[in-house]
Design an enzyme around this catalytic site. Structure first.
Site, PDB file in Angstrom:
ATOM      1  CG  ASN A 267      -1.694   1.268   1.388  1.00 18.07           C
ATOM      2  OD1 ASN A 267      -1.816   2.044   0.458  1.00 18.07           O
ATOM      3  ND2 ASN A 267      -2.249   1.493   2.582  1.00 18.07           N
TER       4      ASN A 267
ATOM      5  CE  LYS B 236       0.436   3.644   4.804  1.00 21.32           C
ATOM      6  NZ  LYS B 236      -0.012   3.801   6.163  1.00 21.32           N
TER       7      LYS B 236
ATOM      8  CG  HIS C  27      -6.135   2.132   5.124  1.00 22.40           C
ATOM      9  ND1 HIS C  27      -5.679   3.044   6.041  1.00 22.40           N
ATOM     10  CD2 HIS C  27      -5.122   1.258   4.905  1.00 22.40           C
ATOM     11  CE1 HIS C  27      -4.422   2.752   6.347  1.00 22.40           C
ATOM     12  NE2 HIS C  27      -4.053   1.664   5.677  1.00 22.40           N
TER      13      HIS C  27
ATOM     14  CD  GLU D 149      -3.044   5.715   6.611  1.00 25.43           C
ATOM     15  OE1 GLU D 149      -3.082   5.710   5.361  1.00 25.43           O
ATOM     16  OE2 GLU D 149      -2.064   5.296   7.258  1.00 25.43           O
TER      17      GLU D 149
ATOM     18  CD  GLU E  30      -3.928  -2.430   7.519  1.00 24.30           C
ATOM     19  OE1 GLU E  30      -2.799  -2.661   7.080  1.00 24.30           O
ATOM     20  OE2 GLU E  30      -4.573  -1.419   7.228  1.00 24.30           O
TER      21      GLU E  30
ATOM     22  N   GLY F 160       1.953   2.540  10.957  1.00 25.64           N
ATOM     23  CA  GLY F 160       2.927   3.631  10.853  1.00 25.64           C
ATOM     24  C   GLY F 160       3.609   4.006  12.163  1.00 25.64           C
TER      25      GLY F 160
ATOM     26  CB  SER G 161       4.611  -1.234  12.251  1.00 25.50           C
ATOM     27  OG  SER G 161       4.110   0.062  12.471  1.00 25.50           O
TER      28      SER G 161
HETATM   29  C1  PEP Z   1      -1.156   0.336   6.014  1.00 26.53           C
HETATM   30  O1  PEP Z   1      -1.159   1.480   5.619  1.00 26.53           O
HETATM   31  O2  PEP Z   1      -2.082  -0.440   5.723  1.00 26.53           O
HETATM   32  C2  PEP Z   1      -0.030  -0.113   6.835  1.00 26.53           C
HETATM   33  C3  PEP Z   1      -0.037  -1.309   7.326  1.00 26.53           C
HETATM   34  O3  PEP Z   1       0.965   0.803   7.023  1.00 26.53           O
HETATM   35  P1  PEP Z   1       2.373   0.557   7.751  1.00 26.53           P
HETATM   36  O4  PEP Z   1       2.941  -0.747   7.239  1.00 26.53           O
HETATM   37  O5  PEP Z   1       3.217   1.730   7.339  1.00 26.53           O
HETATM   38  O6  PEP Z   1       2.127   0.501   9.198  1.00 26.53           O
END
Ligand code: PEP
Length: 245
Positions: A6, A8, A94, A96, A163, A169, A206
C-alpha cells in the site's frame, strides 16, 4: 500468501523504476505461489498496469467511490473505472479513511459496488488504541465486519486485513499472543457467523524486514498488508523472503 503493497499518497513516475527488482524477483519459479499485489496512488495505476503486464504482480487501488459506475462526484473514482484501468483489487475501509469520516455504511456500499464490478476487496478492520485499552477489540471487529458485509452474499472475493490502528505507521506491533487471539476470533466469526468457507485474513501494521520473522509462528495469517516498508523494493522483497526462510 498475499503480500500487498500500500503506497498510500507516495510515489511518482520515477518510483516505477523501483519495481524492476520486484519484477525480477517475482519471475523466480519458487515465487510463483506468492501473490504480490501493488496498490499505488490513482495517478500511477495506468503506468503500473503497463509495467507489470505479463508478470505475477497484480494491481490494486487504495479506495473507490461507493457508486459503481459514474456520476457527479467530483474528485472520485468508481470501482468500474478501476477495473477498466486494470486493477483487480481495491482496499476498502482503511483506518486512514475511517479517521476522516468514512462510515461502516459507506464501506458497505463500496464493498457492494466493488463486488458488482468484479474487483477483489481488501477489507481493512481494526481497533483504535482507546478501544484496545477498553478491551473492546473483539466487539469492534465484529461490528466492523457485520456492518461492512451487511446484505452481501458473495463474499469469496473479500480478503480481510486485520490492522490495529495503533500499529499503523507507529513501529509498534501486537504481541504474538494477542494477534493470534484476534485473528482466531475473526476467523471463527467469519466461519460461523458469516459462513465463509475459507476466509483469507492478512495482518497489517508496521511490518518490516526486521520484525516479519516475529509473525512466522502465527501460521493462521494468510499474508501481510505493508505500508511504509513497501515503498522500498528491497525491504518489500526481504519481507517476502524472511516470511519463508
Ligand atoms: C497500512 O497502511 O495499511 C499499513 C499497514 O501501514 P504501515 O505498514 O506503514 O504501518
Amino acid at each position: 500468501m498475499y503480500f500487498i503493497a500500500n503506497w498510500k499518497m507516495f510515489g511518482d513516475i520515477k518510483s516505477l523504476n523501483s519495481l524492476n527488482k520486484v519484477l525480477k524477483f517475482s519471475r523466480h519459479k519458487k515465487n510463483n505461489k506468492i501473490r504480490l499485489i501493488y496498490c499505488p496512488p490513482y495517478t500511477l495505476l495506468n503506468l503500473f498496469h503497463k509495467k507489470i503486464k505479463n508478470s505475477n504482480i497484480e494491481l490494486g487501488a487504495q479506495n473507490c467511490h461507493e457508486e459503481e459506475v459514474s456520476g457527479p462526484f467530483t474528485g472520485s473514482i468508481s470501482s468500474k473505472m478501476l477495473k477498466k484501468i486494470g486493477a483487480k483489487y481495491v482496499i476498502v475501509g482503511h483506518s486512514e479513511n475511517r479517521a476522516i469520516g468514512e462510515s461502516n455504511l459507506t464501506i458497505n456500499k463500496k464493498i457492494k459496488s466493488s463486488i458488482n464490478t468484479g474487483l477483489k476487496i481488501i477489507f481493512c478492520i481494526g481497533e483504535t488504541l482507546q478501544q484496545r485499552k477498553k478491551k473492546q477489540t473483539h466487539k469492534v471487529l465484529l461490528d466492523q465486519i457485520s456492518k461492512g458485509l451487511k446484505g452481501i452474499k458473495k463474499m469469496n472475493n473479500v480478503i480481510f486485513a486485520y490492522e490495529p490502528v495503533w500499529s499503523i505507521g507507529t513501529g509498534i506491533t501486537p504481541k504474538a499472543n494477542d494477534l493470534k487471539k484476534n485473528i482466531a476470533f475473526l476467523r471463527n466469526s467469519l466461519l460461523k457467523k458469516f459462513r465463509l468457507k475459507n476466509p483469507k485474513i492478512l495482518y497489517g501494521g508496521s511490518v518490516n524486514p526486521k520484525n516479519v520473522r516475529n509473525f512466522k509462528e502465527i501460521n493462521i495469517i494468510d499474508g501481510f498488508l505493508v505500508g511504509g516498508a513497501s515503498q522500498d523494493s528491497k525491504k518489500f522483497i526481504d519481507i517476502v523472503k524472511k516470511t519463508f526462510n
